[in-house]
Design an enzyme around this catalytic site. Structure first.
Site, PDB file in Angstrom:
ATOM      1  N   SER A   1      33.464  40.953  40.324  1.00 51.00           N
ATOM      2  CA  SER A   1      33.715  40.636  38.917  1.00 51.00           C
ATOM      3  C   SER A   1      34.281  39.244  38.704  1.00 51.00           C
ATOM      4  O   SER A   1      34.235  38.735  37.581  1.00 51.00           O
ATOM      5  CB  SER A   1      34.666  41.666  38.311  1.00 51.00           C
ATOM      6  OG  SER A   1      35.885  41.699  39.028  1.00 51.00           O
TER       7      SER A   1
ATOM      8  N   ASN B   1      37.685  42.982  46.656  1.00 49.60           N
ATOM      9  CA  ASN B   1      37.612  44.448  46.652  1.00 49.60           C
ATOM     10  C   ASN B   1      37.421  45.047  48.038  1.00 49.60           C
ATOM     11  O   ASN B   1      37.074  46.227  48.157  1.00 49.60           O
ATOM     12  CB  ASN B   1      36.467  44.908  45.740  1.00 49.60           C
ATOM     13  CG  ASN B   1      36.684  44.477  44.310  1.00 49.60           C
ATOM     14  OD1 ASN B   1      37.799  44.486  43.816  1.00 49.60           O
ATOM     15  ND2 ASN B   1      35.611  44.080  43.636  1.00 49.60           N
TER      16      ASN B   1
ATOM     17  N   ASP C   1      44.428  39.429  33.513  1.00 52.65           N
ATOM     18  CA  ASP C   1      45.350  40.231  34.310  1.00 52.65           C
ATOM     19  C   ASP C   1      45.624  39.462  35.594  1.00 52.65           C
ATOM     20  O   ASP C   1      45.419  38.244  35.627  1.00 52.65           O
ATOM     21  CB  ASP C   1      44.792  41.636  34.582  1.00 52.65           C
ATOM     22  CG  ASP C   1      43.387  41.606  35.176  1.00 52.65           C
ATOM     23  OD1 ASP C   1      43.076  40.654  35.924  1.00 52.65           O
ATOM     24  OD2 ASP C   1      42.596  42.529  34.907  1.00 52.65           O
TER      25      ASP C   1
ATOM     26  N   HIS D   1      41.454  38.887  37.032  1.00 51.85           N
ATOM     27  CA  HIS D   1      40.307  38.497  36.208  1.00 51.85           C
ATOM     28  C   HIS D   1      40.653  37.329  35.289  1.00 51.85           C
ATOM     29  O   HIS D   1      41.746  37.281  34.711  1.00 51.85           O
ATOM     30  CB  HIS D   1      39.819  39.683  35.386  1.00 51.85           C
ATOM     31  CG  HIS D   1      39.333  40.819  36.237  1.00 51.85           C
ATOM     32  ND1 HIS D   1      40.141  41.888  36.566  1.00 51.85           N
ATOM     33  CD2 HIS D   1      38.139  41.033  36.847  1.00 51.85           C
ATOM     34  CE1 HIS D   1      39.459  42.712  37.331  1.00 51.85           C
ATOM     35  NE2 HIS D   1      38.251  42.222  37.535  1.00 51.85           N
TER      36      HIS D   1
END
Length: 713
Positions: free
Chosen positions: A491, A561, A681, A684
């Site tokens: 992302s 991730n 956040d 991101h």
């Protein structure tokens, strides 16, 4: 004989009428196959649009803005009091339709934050900020008035001196979430006051389980799972110390509640449990089961991803969702008593279940194919209960705990029951997130969930893979025989659909602007939530690779991730390092086995397969997060994924760009305060942050002799 003739004539008439009606239908629908005829659903059936969902939510928000004033008034005259320094005994919160600080509004404040995240509309966040700022401002003044006059506003006394978990837990959890996101809020005193009651003043069983002495001594209410436990779990995020103690306590409470109240053969929670009773009658009240399910979701959100005991909560949540789903009605609602088909449809429980199911899908805890249509049907049902004024109808009023069915059957419903508003906003917000992550479409008249857009207009179709969840088939941007840049990653390279959903952007969305697009094009095939392992095992790379040609460039960016559990939860971790060791695990989601390799192994797969097609490969370290050391430095990944990315790139003879280091230096130059503006956040990026990362990739590229430089502007 005469009677037989009359019966024959009567039957003939009925047959003729039915035949005529069927013939009429046949004529009207002569070009429509019978299996494609549309049934007469009582609720909308199909896939709602994000725009329609938000319009419904906006109506609710408008209604709540009007009927929850944040003001202090003199109850004798109703005159507004703006000077809080010397509040009279008659000062009170201005009465609206709903209280500003009951547990129902704690749910609503959390829901407004979910709505803001999902829609990007600051109006929802403003609602929370305005009321929390107001409450925190008047809190010390009402406290002073209470001590001076011996009394004060009854509503505010419940804030100052909570008497039950209803007064404290849900509002406390919402305040912690808001404070974590907005450092300008000043909620510390109120949070600590609420937590002090939950942890030290609420009645408990001898083993420490949160309990009540109503209606019997040492009674457990299922509602109290939500009224107490999430606040404890979120305190683990908020507290500067003893974090582990809060997490452990939240998990302990869930276990002790579920040991007594979860009925395995039903897969549901009973509403009440009385210690002195040897019998355990089970009434499966819907909203209480909703509170339990919401507790599991909220605690999972608060716990660290690898925290001991987390997997047990995920398993309980899955079991609960599976069994609750089986009780959903054909109209999408759940009933007041879940397993009693003659009890009425209930809106608040339907909304809570819809939120929790959608949230579990969005977090990878349950399967979107199996449960996406359930959440969609639930939302469609809920949407019919939002009237033109924005009121939520069909909600059961506040409900105690009982041991007979009639009590639950005959609880009134009312649009002024506050319990419906937060759940409806939660459900709407999470459905909007779901529709951004997955692509539901009608297939053979049924709602089906897909990981990729299905572009066909056929009413019945077989799944077709474009190789790209944004439906841009790999290689389709190619102009003649000119090269294409393919980016793959997570992302931080492409967030959502790459269009700035929730104000989150990946750097790949802006990479094209640095190139002469008459000579080369950029295709961003990254996908949020994927790791070096899952981008490969889920077949995403298999869709990109066939489009790669010997004039192309492939940029590989992974690492964010690749930590976490190997086989539980989202199960996306790779093994650390660059070696060829592996580990075979049993996957929790399906019981199958998977051999898992190192981070370096998966990078080598991308590199070698792209090079075999003749492409030039560029590996980057992942983007830095908004995480700082005590000495004012941005935390690097130069001992883990950045280091391993560099080692693999060097071993395989491909280009390496230390994106992590280049951008981290920029953050340190700008300082913490300015850097906060680059993030939504901790990971991101906003648009500005994503553009900065794209610039960093270009800066790193210019320092190499890669032929891609010739296409830069």
């Amino acid at each position: 004989m005469k009677q037989l003739v009359l019966i024959f004539i009567f039957i003939s008439g009925l047959y003729s009428e039915c035949f005529a009606q069927n013939r009429k239908t046949e004529i009207n629908d002569s070009n429509t196959p019978l299996h494609l005829m549309q049934p007469e659903y009582k609720i909308p059936y199909g896939v709602p649009s994000g725009e329609k969902i938000k319009a419904d939510m906006d109506r609710v928000c408008s209604y709540l803005e009007q009927c929850t004033p944040a003001q202090v008034v003199d109850k004798r005259t109703n005159a507004t009091i703006s000077d809080y320094n010397n509040l009279p005994a008659e000062a009170q919160l201005k009465r609206g339709t709903f209280r500003l600080a009951g547990y129902e509004w704690g749910v609503t404040y959390s829901a407004m934050q979910i709505a803001a995240d999902a829609t990007g509309d600051k109006r929802y966040l403003d609602y929370v900020r305005e009321r929390f700022n107001f409450l925190s401002t008047v809190f010390p003044h009402f406290k002073k008035a209470y001590y001076e006059h011996g009394t004060t506003d009854g509503q505010f006394i419940k804030i100052l001196k909570p008497q039950a978990l209803d007064d404290a837990g849900a509002v406390c959890a919402a305040m912690i979430k808001a404070q974590l996101k907005d450092k300008d809020l000043n909620l510390k005193e109120m949070i600590e006051n609420y937590l002090n009651f939950i942890l030290y003043k609420e009645h408990r069983l001898s083993d420490g389980t949160l309990a009540r002495n109503r209606p019997h001594k040492n009674t457990l209410w299922l509602d109290d799972m939500y009224m107490g436990i999430p606040a404890i779990a979120w305190m683990g995020r908020y507290a500067g110390d003893n974090q582990n103690n809060y997490y452990k306590e939240a998990i302990r409470q869930i276990k002790q509640f579920s040991d007594r109240m979860f009925v395995p053969e039903k897969g549901l929670f009973r509403h009440g449990w009385v210690e002195s009773s040897s019998e355990r009658p089970s009434f499966f009240w819907a909203r209480a089961n909703g509170w339990a399910m919401l507790t599991l979701c909220d605690v999972l959100d608060a716990l660290p991803s690898n925290y001991t005991g987390r997997d047990e909560i995920v398993r309980l949540l899955r079991t609960h969702i599976e069994n609750v789903t089986s009780y959903q009605s054909g109209d999408g609602f759940w009933r007041q008593l879940l397993n009693r088909n003659d009890s009425y449809y209930e809106t608040s429980a339907t909304a809570i279940f819809t939120y929790c199911i959608a949230h579990a899908i969005n977090n990878g805890w349950i399967d979107p194919i199996a449960y996406g249509p359930v959440a969609t049907l639930g939302w469609q049902a809920v949407s019919t209960k939002i009237n033109a004024k924005g009121e939520v109808e069909g909600t059961c009023v506040g409900t105690g705990m009982a041991f007979d069915a009639a009590f639950y059957y005959y609880r009134p419903v009312n649009a002024h029951a506050a319990h419906g508003y937060g759940p409806v906003l939660m459900a709407g917000g999470e459905m909007i997130k779901l529709l951004k992550s997955y692509f539901p479409k009608m297939n053979d008249s049924a709602v089906q969930y897909y990981a990729e857009i299905q572009t066909t207009k056929a009413p019945i179709f077989a799944f077709a893979s474009s190789g790209n969840p944004a439906n841009r088939a790999p290689g389709t941007s190619r102009k003649g025989k000119k090269p294409v840049i393919f980016t793959i990653g997570d992302s931080t390279v492409k967030c959502g659909g790459g269009q700035g959903e929730n104000n989150m952007w990946g750097w790949g969305s802006f990479f094209e602007q640095f190139f002469d697009t008459t000579r080369i094009t950029v295709e961003n095939h990254a996908l949020g939530g994927r790791s070096s392992r899952t981008y490969y095992t889920e077949g995403l790379w298999d869709n990109v690779l066939p489009a790669v040609e010997n004039v192309d460039f492939v940029i590989v960016d992974f690492g964010h991730n690749d930590g976490g559990p190997l086989n539980t939860g989202r199960a996306r971790a790779s093994l650390p390092g660059v070696g060829e060791e592996s580990e075979t695990v049993v996957m929790e989601r399906n019981g199958g086995k998977e051999e898992i390799f190192t981070f370096g192994h998966y990078l080598r797969l991308y590199i070698r397969q792209a090079k075999a097609k003749g492409a030039i490969v560029i590996v980057t370290s992942h983007t830095p997060g908004n995480r700082w050391t005590n000495d004012g430095k941005v935390r690097r990944c130069n001992e883990t994924y950045g280091k391993w990315s560099k080692e693999v790139a060097e071993q395989e003879g491909v280009y390496y760009i230390d994106l992590n280091e280049i951008t981290a230096q920029k953050y340190e130059t700008d300082g913490k305060e300015k850097t906060n503006g680059y993030f939504v956040d901790g990971v991101h990026n906003t648009k500005e942050g994503a553009i900065m990362n794209a610039e960093s990739v270009v800066e790193g590229l210019r320092k190499t002799d890669c032929t891609l430089n010739q296409y830069l502007k």
